[in-house]
Motif scaffolding. Sequence first.
Motif, PDB file in Angstrom:
ATOM      1  N   LEU A 124       0.346  -1.493  -0.448  1.00 11.02           N
ATOM      2  CA  LEU A 124      -0.048   0.088   0.089  1.00 11.02           C
ATOM      3  C   LEU A 124       0.989   0.605   0.121  1.00 11.02           C
ATOM      4  O   LEU A 124       0.787   2.219  -0.685  1.00 11.02           O
ATOM      5  CB  LEU A 124      -0.854   0.059   1.525  1.00 11.02           C
ATOM      6  CG  LEU A 124      -2.102   1.280   1.482  1.00 11.02           C
ATOM      7  CD1 LEU A 124      -2.669   1.509   0.068  1.00 11.02           C
ATOM      8  CD2 LEU A 124      -2.779   1.282   3.040  1.00 11.02           C
ATOM      9  N   MET A 183       2.458   1.879  -3.166  1.00 12.14           N
ATOM     10  CA  MET A 183       1.464   2.197  -4.716  1.00 12.14           C
ATOM     11  C   MET A 183       1.312   3.302  -4.046  1.00 12.14           C
ATOM     12  O   MET A 183       1.067   4.719  -5.109  1.00 12.14           O
ATOM     13  CB  MET A 183       0.109   1.714  -4.534  1.00 12.14           C
ATOM     14  CG  MET A 183       0.321   0.149  -4.873  1.00 12.14           C
ATOM     15  SD  MET A 183       1.589  -0.120  -6.576  1.00 12.14           S
ATOM     16  CE  MET A 183      -0.402   0.536  -7.340  1.00 12.14           C
ATOM     17  N   ALA A 184       1.031   4.365  -2.816  1.00 16.82           N
ATOM     18  CA  ALA A 184       0.416   5.125  -2.755  1.00 16.82           C
ATOM     19  C   ALA A 184       2.269   6.469  -3.160  1.00 16.82           C
ATOM     20  O   ALA A 184       1.513   7.474  -3.288  1.00 16.82           O
ATOM     21  CB  ALA A 184      -0.028   5.570  -0.983  1.00 16.82           C
ATOM     22  N   TRP A 225      -4.849   8.708 -11.387  1.00 14.00           N
ATOM     23  CA  TRP A 225      -4.047   7.654 -10.211  1.00 14.00           C
ATOM     24  C   TRP A 225      -4.692   5.723 -10.471  1.00 14.00           C
ATOM     25  O   TRP A 225      -4.208   5.185 -10.315  1.00 14.00           O
ATOM     26  CB  TRP A 225      -4.963   7.861  -9.244  1.00 14.00           C
ATOM     27  CG  TRP A 225      -5.013   9.291  -8.856  1.00 14.00           C
ATOM     28  CD1 TRP A 225      -4.349  10.666  -8.738  1.00 14.00           C
ATOM     29  CD2 TRP A 225      -5.284  10.344  -6.779  1.00 14.00           C
ATOM     30  NE1 TRP A 225      -4.178  11.315  -8.010  1.00 14.00           N
ATOM     31  CE2 TRP A 225      -5.046  11.359  -7.007  1.00 14.00           C
ATOM     32  CE3 TRP A 225      -6.549   9.286  -5.970  1.00 14.00           C
ATOM     33  CZ2 TRP A 225      -5.517  11.970  -6.261  1.00 14.00           C
ATOM     34  CZ3 TRP A 225      -6.808  10.124  -4.753  1.00 14.00           C
ATOM     35  CH2 TRP A 225      -6.487  11.843  -5.368  1.00 14.00           C
ATOM     36  N   LEU A 246      -2.108   2.494 -11.059  1.00  7.30           N
ATOM     37  CA  LEU A 246      -2.169   1.910 -10.640  1.00  7.30           C
ATOM     38  C   LEU A 246      -2.010   0.742 -11.106  1.00  7.30           C
ATOM     39  O   LEU A 246      -1.781  -0.950 -11.366  1.00  7.30           O
ATOM     40  CB  LEU A 246      -4.026   1.807  -9.962  1.00  7.30           C
ATOM     41  CG  LEU A 246      -4.112   0.292  -8.344  1.00  7.30           C
ATOM     42  CD1 LEU A 246      -3.132   0.215  -7.478  1.00  7.30           C
ATOM     43  CD2 LEU A 246      -4.967   0.554  -8.097  1.00  7.30           C
ATOM     44  N   HIS A 274       0.224  -2.439 -11.437  1.00  7.57           N
ATOM     45  CA  HIS A 274      -0.660  -4.184 -10.838  1.00  7.57           C
ATOM     46  C   HIS A 274      -0.448  -5.265 -12.230  1.00  7.57           C
ATOM     47  O   HIS A 274      -0.300  -6.296 -11.855  1.00  7.57           O
ATOM     48  CB  HIS A 274      -2.367  -3.902 -10.943  1.00  7.57           C
ATOM     49  CG  HIS A 274      -2.727  -4.461 -10.450  1.00  7.57           C
ATOM     50  ND1 HIS A 274      -2.696  -5.410  -9.567  1.00  7.57           N
ATOM     51  CD2 HIS A 274      -3.909  -5.366 -10.752  1.00  7.57           C
ATOM     52  CE1 HIS A 274      -2.732  -7.003  -9.351  1.00  7.57           C
ATOM     53  NE2 HIS A 274      -3.887  -6.716 -10.289  1.00  7.57           N
ATOM     54  N   HIS A 334       4.272  -5.564  -5.555  1.00  3.99           N
ATOM     55  CA  HIS A 334       3.791  -3.318  -6.598  1.00  3.99           C
ATOM     56  C   HIS A 334       5.486  -3.281  -6.162  1.00  3.99           C
ATOM     57  O   HIS A 334       5.914  -2.148  -6.961  1.00  3.99           O
ATOM     58  CB  HIS A 334       2.826  -3.378  -5.422  1.00  3.99           C
ATOM     59  CG  HIS A 334       1.629  -3.374  -5.969  1.00  3.99           C
ATOM     60  ND1 HIS A 334       1.321  -4.937  -4.954  1.00  3.99           N
ATOM     61  CD2 HIS A 334       0.869  -3.256  -6.623  1.00  3.99           C
ATOM     62  CE1 HIS A 334      -0.049  -4.691  -5.330  1.00  3.99           C
ATOM     63  NE2 HIS A 334      -0.139  -3.630  -6.366  1.00  3.99           N
ATOM     64  N   GLU A 389      -4.101   7.803  -0.186  1.00  4.99           N
ATOM     65  CA  GLU A 389      -3.876   6.015   0.623  1.00  4.99           C
ATOM     66  C   GLU A 389      -5.255   5.842   0.652  1.00  4.99           C
ATOM     67  O   GLU A 389      -5.668   4.367   1.107  1.00  4.99           O
ATOM     68  CB  GLU A 389      -3.149   6.032   2.350  1.00  4.99           C
ATOM     69  CG  GLU A 389      -1.342   6.426   1.823  1.00  4.99           C
ATOM     70  CD  GLU A 389      -1.185   6.163   3.527  1.00  4.99           C
ATOM     71  OE1 GLU A 389       0.159   5.818   3.972  1.00  4.99           O
ATOM     72  OE2 GLU A 389      -1.895   7.025   3.873  1.00  4.99           O
ATOM     73  N   SER A 402      -8.196   6.607  -0.900  1.00  6.49           N
ATOM     74  CA  SER A 402      -8.894   6.327  -2.028  1.00  6.49           C
ATOM     75  C   SER A 402      -8.583   4.198  -2.630  1.00  6.49           C
ATOM     76  O   SER A 402      -8.710   3.310  -3.287  1.00  6.49           O
ATOM     77  CB  SER A 402      -8.176   6.655  -3.565  1.00  6.49           C
ATOM     78  OG  SER A 402      -6.827   6.455  -3.676  1.00  6.49           O
ATOM     79  N   LEU A 403      -6.971   4.338  -2.232  1.00  6.60           N
ATOM     80  CA  LEU A 403      -6.312   2.392  -2.583  1.00  6.60           C
ATOM     81  C   LEU A 403      -6.870   1.559  -2.079  1.00  6.60           C
ATOM     82  O   LEU A 403      -7.091   0.413  -2.390  1.00  6.60           O
ATOM     83  CB  LEU A 403      -5.023   3.042  -2.448  1.00  6.60           C
ATOM     84  CG  LEU A 403      -4.150   2.765  -3.718  1.00  6.60           C
ATOM     85  CD1 LEU A 403      -2.994   3.181  -3.221  1.00  6.60           C
ATOM     86  CD2 LEU A 403      -4.307   2.653  -4.871  1.00  6.60           C
ATOM     87  N   ILE A 424     -10.522   0.634  -3.084  1.00  5.32           N
ATOM     88  CA  ILE A 424     -10.528   0.143  -4.752  1.00  5.32           C
ATOM     89  C   ILE A 424     -10.884  -1.151  -3.927  1.00  5.32           C
ATOM     90  O   ILE A 424     -10.364  -2.273  -3.808  1.00  5.32           O
ATOM     91  CB  ILE A 424      -9.238   0.260  -5.091  1.00  5.32           C
ATOM     92  CG1 ILE A 424      -9.901   1.793  -5.165  1.00  5.32           C
ATOM     93  CG2 ILE A 424      -9.750  -0.170  -6.184  1.00  5.32           C
ATOM     94  CD1 ILE A 424      -7.741   1.978  -6.397  1.00  5.32           C
TER      95      ILE A 424
END
Length: 93
Positions: free
Chosen positions: A6, A9-10, A25, A29, A33, A45, A87, A89-90, A93
Amino acid sequence: MIAEALMCMALNIYHEARNQSKLGWLAVLYVTHTRQHDTRFPNTHCGVVHQGVHINGKPLRYKCHFSWYCDGYKDIITNQGMYKRIELSLIHI
């Protein structure tokens, strides 16, 4: 392990697309991915985000897949509010 993924990715979204909409964004991602699931790239990641040429444990300038990681600048989060939005928003998802 999930927390580390996380964070990677953030950070990647923050440095690559913080000035874009959530669609931008998602594009970052998606690229990360997709690469993670391609045998030509690392299978994590963080591995994908940090992929590039390294010398003595440091990325060689401009020899990375994501420019922010090896552009020679400090990777400081200057907008904590935006980073937290990314963060969150991840997580959703």
